[in-house]
Design a protein around this motif. Structure first.
Motif, mmCIF file in Angstrom:
data_model
loop_
_atom_site.group_PDB
_atom_site.id
_atom_site.type_symbol
_atom_site.label_atom_id
_atom_site.label_comp_id
_atom_site.label_asym_id
_atom_site.label_seq_id
_atom_site.Cartn_x
_atom_site.Cartn_y
_atom_site.Cartn_z
ATOM 1 N N LEU A 123 -4.578 8.696 -5.832
ATOM 2 C CA LEU A 123 -4.461 10.420 -5.935
ATOM 3 C C LEU A 123 -2.422 9.625 -5.145
ATOM 4 N N LEU A 124 -2.524 9.249 -5.000
ATOM 5 C CA LEU A 124 -1.153 8.542 -3.610
ATOM 6 C C LEU A 124 0.170 8.299 -5.136
ATOM 7 N N PRO A 125 1.510 9.069 -4.818
ATOM 8 C CA PRO A 125 2.573 8.807 -5.785
ATOM 9 C C PRO A 125 2.437 7.613 -5.891
ATOM 10 N N PRO A 126 2.422 7.258 -7.255
ATOM 11 C CA PRO A 126 2.926 5.297 -7.780
ATOM 12 C C PRO A 126 4.404 4.745 -6.524
ATOM 13 N N ARG A 127 5.658 5.688 -6.368
ATOM 14 C CA ARG A 127 6.137 5.553 -5.672
ATOM 15 C C ARG A 127 5.955 4.571 -4.364
ATOM 16 N N MET A 128 4.943 4.916 -3.527
ATOM 17 C CA MET A 128 4.726 4.048 -2.597
ATOM 18 C C MET A 128 3.954 2.829 -2.850
ATOM 19 N N SER A 129 4.958 2.123 -1.815
ATOM 20 C CA SER A 129 5.127 0.591 -1.757
ATOM 21 C C SER A 129 4.189 -0.096 -1.107
ATOM 22 N N LEU A 130 3.764 -1.180 -1.177
ATOM 23 C CA LEU A 130 2.082 -1.551 -1.118
ATOM 24 C C LEU A 130 1.885 -1.692 0.271
ATOM 25 N N SER A 131 3.069 -1.996 1.325
ATOM 26 C CA SER A 131 2.159 -1.772 2.724
ATOM 27 C C SER A 131 1.776 0.366 3.158
ATOM 28 N N GLN A 132 2.783 1.009 2.494
ATOM 29 C CA GLN A 132 2.177 2.529 2.830
ATOM 30 C C GLN A 132 0.516 2.417 2.830
ATOM 31 N N VAL A 133 0.441 2.244 1.172
ATOM 32 C CA VAL A 133 -0.682 2.029 0.628
ATOM 33 C C VAL A 133 -1.828 1.668 1.236
ATOM 34 N N ALA A 134 -1.979 0.459 1.998
ATOM 35 C CA ALA A 134 -2.216 -0.757 2.866
ATOM 36 C C ALA A 134 -2.980 -0.117 4.403
ATOM 37 N N LEU A 135 -1.432 0.854 4.558
ATOM 38 C CA LEU A 135 -1.741 1.723 5.956
ATOM 39 C C LEU A 135 -2.651 2.894 6.087
ATOM 40 N N THR A 136 -2.227 3.520 4.949
ATOM 41 C CA THR A 136 -3.182 4.992 3.988
ATOM 42 C C THR A 136 -4.587 4.495 4.371
ATOM 43 N N ASN A 137 -4.552 3.231 3.373
ATOM 44 C CA ASN A 137 -6.201 3.214 3.640
ATOM 45 C C ASN A 137 -7.220 2.764 5.238
ATOM 46 N N ALA A 138 -6.451 1.956 5.648
ATOM 47 C CA ALA A 138 -6.349 1.946 7.098
ATOM 48 C C ALA A 138 -6.693 2.852 8.502
ATOM 49 N N GLY A 139 -5.937 3.365 8.187
ATOM 50 C CA GLY A 139 -5.761 5.521 8.791
ATOM 51 C C GLY A 139 -7.103 5.959 8.606
#
Length: 128
Positions: A65-81
């Motif tokens: 559901l995250l916006p597609p404009r997020m970078s890969l590092s932001q997605v990884a940080l969200t996943n880790a959180g």
């Protein structure tokens, strides 16, 4: 990230969910019968494990559901959180279960068992 089929994610987790649910039901029955602290801690522990397992299953759909404009590092940080929150809930649940097990074990059981065995041997000696 490519979406997975639902059964690829859910089938391996169903037995774990059933065990946690059985723990919740057993602890609930024990809590209704005895109303002790170990029963309450066991209910909290198994309930937290059940919720943590469901939250871990919901992690991938939340990431989709995250916006597609997020970078890969932001997605990884969200996943880790999200993973950190699930791990913290697991630690709290296992701590509650360990404390419940520790408080639920009687400390004077071996002395009582020895007395019962001695009384039984005395009865056997008197019968002979």
């Amino acid at each position: 990230m490519s979406p997975q089929l639902w059964y690829v994610t859910w089938l391996p987790v169903i037995p774990v969910l059933l065990v946690h649910l059985a723990g919740v039901i057993t602890a609930s029955v024990l809590l209704l019968r005895r109303r002790t602290t170990p029963a309450l801690l066991a209910l909290l522990g198994f309930g937290a494990l059940f919720v943590a397992t469901l939250a871990d299953l919901a992690r991938q759909p939340l990431l989709m559901l995250l916006p597609p404009r997020m970078s890969l590092s932001q997605v990884a940080l969200t996943n880790a959180g999200l993973g950190c929150c699930c791990s913290l809930l697991d630690v709290l649940a296992f701590t509650a279960l360990l404390v419940a097990l520790w408080q639920g074990t009687p400390t004077e059981a071996p002395a009582q068992a020895d007395e019962v065995v001695e009384a039984t041997w005395e009865e056997v000696a008197e019968r002979q």
